[in-house]
Design an enzyme around this catalytic site. Structure first.
Site, short mmCIF file in Angstrom:
data_model
loop_
_atom_site.label_atom_id
_atom_site.label_comp_id
_atom_site.label_asym_id
_atom_site.label_seq_id
_atom_site.Cartn_x
_atom_site.Cartn_y
_atom_site.Cartn_z
N GLU A 74 -19.94 10.98 98.90
CA GLU A 74 -18.64 11.65 98.96
C GLU A 74 -18.01 11.61 100.35
O GLU A 74 -17.20 12.45 100.70
CB GLU A 74 -18.76 13.10 98.47
CG GLU A 74 -19.50 13.23 97.15
CD GLU A 74 -19.45 14.61 96.56
OE1 GLU A 74 -19.98 15.54 97.20
OE2 GLU A 74 -18.87 14.76 95.48
N ASP A 104 -17.82 7.09 97.88
CA ASP A 104 -19.18 6.72 97.48
C ASP A 104 -19.95 7.92 96.95
O ASP A 104 -19.43 9.03 96.88
CB ASP A 104 -19.91 6.07 98.66
CG ASP A 104 -20.21 7.06 99.79
OD1 ASP A 104 -19.61 8.15 99.82
OD2 ASP A 104 -21.06 6.73 100.64
#
EC number: 3.2.1.3
Length: 616
Positions: free
Chosen positions: A208, A205
């Site tokens: 990270e 996402d």
């Protein structure tokens, strides 16, 4: 009672206007002054972080956006595809609004991204299948970053395409059709091919951290494909992958759980799923022409509004600095309630994004001249306009319920900006976060994304909206979703400066090694091939511990290598606390199969000394 005169003149006129003005008007006026000042500071702050002339980032290549000048605790001195694209989208919008001095930076970014698309990296190569476009970050000179990271991240190509399509549309409207078609479209086409081919595969996402299907990513991927189809039509070219837009839109509906948007699905990480991800997705796909019941989940959509309330309310009692702030007034907003990074604090960019979200919604209601309150959105409106009921409100005079609700939502948006103002230092610098207990700025200094987010919020408050990206014309989602995919077509954008790379025949080699490690220790594979770093430890290939268990301490990486190549390799341990690397005591060899041969998987075990934590 002494009455104020009906008119004032001369030196007393300002005092008169201040006396007549209501307190709320004075408050808005003060906030407007702050925003105007901070907007200029924020633009310069962003420009300071862009090479080659950015004063805060010496060594950055032309057109590369550096996340932050910070090189330690945390080290953000890299260029991220996501942060860069969001920043350039802001800069392109500022250019279109009249700041023509920004065009050189835009042109430098175009060249930098054309080259960057072709750089082989730990996520893969550009050719033949575009998989390397999912690499999230690079060194500030545009070379590959080989460290362990959350990869791939699939939002970057979509966001870059969106930024470049905005500029392309401006070029077309201003008589530069050929520039858009021959120079910029090939970059966009590669990114859209990637989206169409890989949208239904998980990735990390925007924070990270979570490997899943991300709302922010999917929402931007849909926008990119819809906008790409229209631009391709305008340019007389074909958009490979844009046919996937209805399927992406269908999948986007999966994130609503009946109460709020679950920002990451297809994962079980113990979180509620309430995440600033969902606000950032809505504002980056905002369309002033959109209908509020659009399945693109615009800011004015009932589900988006319900989600906004539930999400922001989670932070009211979470942070000390929010203590005592009632519902219906802005608060400091962070990523998600379970956050522990740097202590789990509010972020400037998410707090200003909350304001931008509300400004967007007001703009959409005013553009449609109607607001529909339903059971889903009722709780959101009750906080700021208690008299509201489930019904349709049509625009009327300044005292109409519609106008009163618009004023209430705008004031609510302003209250989020006021929170940001309270915790922005006097010099206007924007870090990544501010302390949840004291409000003191912390984490990375001069975060480019924080600056960009402040400016886009300022644009919306000033009534400056990007052109529609075509949400009204988007094909509806099918009745039943399908995990489909369109194979991409990838070609280096040589007209924009990309090298004319070619595809060699490669075979996937999966390097598996059993190696017990401690937390903070990493493993690499290094070898004679350029894909393995050519024995240069700085370019060694990082292994992933995603399948590591106590029973099988597996580190692994699937790496495409040239067919028929004889590979010499060994594994290397990267220790914590700046301790030296530890190399295996053996050299290993393998021969890559001929072109068309089957993939190979090694089954290695660490041979040599092991390390221990430095406990720093």
């Amino acid at each position: 009672m002494r009455l104020l005169p009906s008119s004032c003149a001369g030196a007393l006129s300002l005092l008169c206007s201040l006396a007549i003005a209501a307190p709320t008007e004075l408050k808005a006026r003060d906030l407007s002054s702050f925003i105007a000042s901070e907007r200029a500071i924020a633009l310069q702050g962003a420009l300071n972080n862009i090479g080659p002339d950015g004063s805060a980032v010496p060594g950055a290549g032309a057109g590369f956006v550096v996340a932050s000048p910070s090189k330690a605790n945390p080290d953000y001195f890299y260029t991220w595809s996501r942060d860069s694209a969001l920043t350039l989208k802001m800069i392109i919008d500022e250019f279109i609004l009249g700041n023509t001095t920004l065009q050189t930076i835009i042109e430098q970014y175009i060249h930098a991204q054309a080259v960057l698309q072709t750089v082989s990296n730990p996520s893969g190569t550009f050719l033949p299948d575009g998989v390397g476009l999912g690499e999230p970050k690079f060194m500030v000179d545009g070379t590959r970053f080989n460290g362990p990271w959350g990869r791939p991240q699939r939002d970057g190509p979509a966001l870059r395409a969106i930024a470049l399509m905005t500029y392309s549309n401006w070029l077309i409207k201003n008589g530069q059709f050929a520039e858009a078609k021959t120079k910029i479209w090939p970059i966009i086409a590669n990114d859209l091919s990637y989206v169409g081919q890989y949208w239904n595969q998980s990735g990390f996402d925007l924070w990270e951290e979570t490997y899943a299907s991300s709302f922010f990513t999917i929402q931007n991927q849909h926008r990119a494909l819809v906008e790409g189809a229209q631009l391709a039509h305008d340019l007389g070219v074909t958009c490979t992958g844009c046919d996937q837009a209805p399927e992406v839109l269908c999948f986007l509906q999966s994130f609503w759980n009946g109460k709020y948007i679950v920002s990451n699905i297809n994962v079980n990480n113990g979180r509620t799923g309430l995440d600033g991800n969902s606000i950032l997705g809505a504002i980056s796909t905002f369309d002033i022409d959109a209908y509020c019941d659009s399945p693109t989940l615009q800011p004015c959509h009932s589900q988006s509004l319900a989600n906004f309330k539930v999400l922001t309310d989670t932070f009211r009692n979470l942070y000390t600095i929010n203590a005592g702030i009632p519902e219906g007034q802005g608060v400091a907003v962070g990523r998600y309630a379970e956050d522990v990074y740097m202590g789990g604090n509010p972020w400037y960019l998410i707090t200003t994004a909350a304001a931008e979200f509300l400004y967007d919604a007001v703009a959409q209601w005013k553009a449609r001249h109607v607001l529909t309150v339903d059971e889903t959105s009722l709780a959101f409106f009750k906080d700021i306009y208690p008299e509201v009921t489930v019904r349709e409100y049509k625009s009327g005079n300044a005292n109409s319920p519609f106008a009163q609700i618009m004023d209430a939502v705008t004031a609510y948006a302003d209250s989020y900006v006021a929170i940001a103002e309270k915790y922005i230092p006097s010099n206007g610098s924007l870090s990544e976060q501010f302390n949840r207990d004291t409000g003191t700025p912390l984490s990375a200094i001069d975060l480019t994304w924080s600056y960009a987010a402040f400016i886009t919020m300022s644009q919306r408050r000033a009534g400056q909206y990007p052109s529609s990206w075509g949400s009204r014309n988007a094909l509806p989602p099918p009745t039943t979703c399908s995990a489909s995919s369109t194979p991409g077509i990838y070609t280096p954008a040589t007209a924009a400066g990309a090298p004319n790379v070619t595809s060699s025949c490669q075979v996937s080699i999966t390097f598996n090694i059993n190696a017990t490690t401690y937390y903070g220790e990493n493993l690499y594979v290094i070898g004679n091939s350029s894909d393995l770093g050519a024995w240069n430890i700085a370019d060694a290939y990082p292994l992933s511990a995603s399948a590591y268990t106590q029973d099988r301490p597996l580190w692994s990486a699937a790496i495409p290598l040239n067919a028929g190549e004889v590979i010499s390799y060994q594994y290397v341990r990267q220790e914590d606390c700046d301790q030296p690397y530890i190399y295996e005591t053996v050299n290993r060899t393998l021969t890559v199969p001929a072109c068309g041969g089957a993939a190979v998987t090694t089954d290695d075990a660490w041979m040599g000394p092991v390390g221990s934590s430095g406990n720093c």
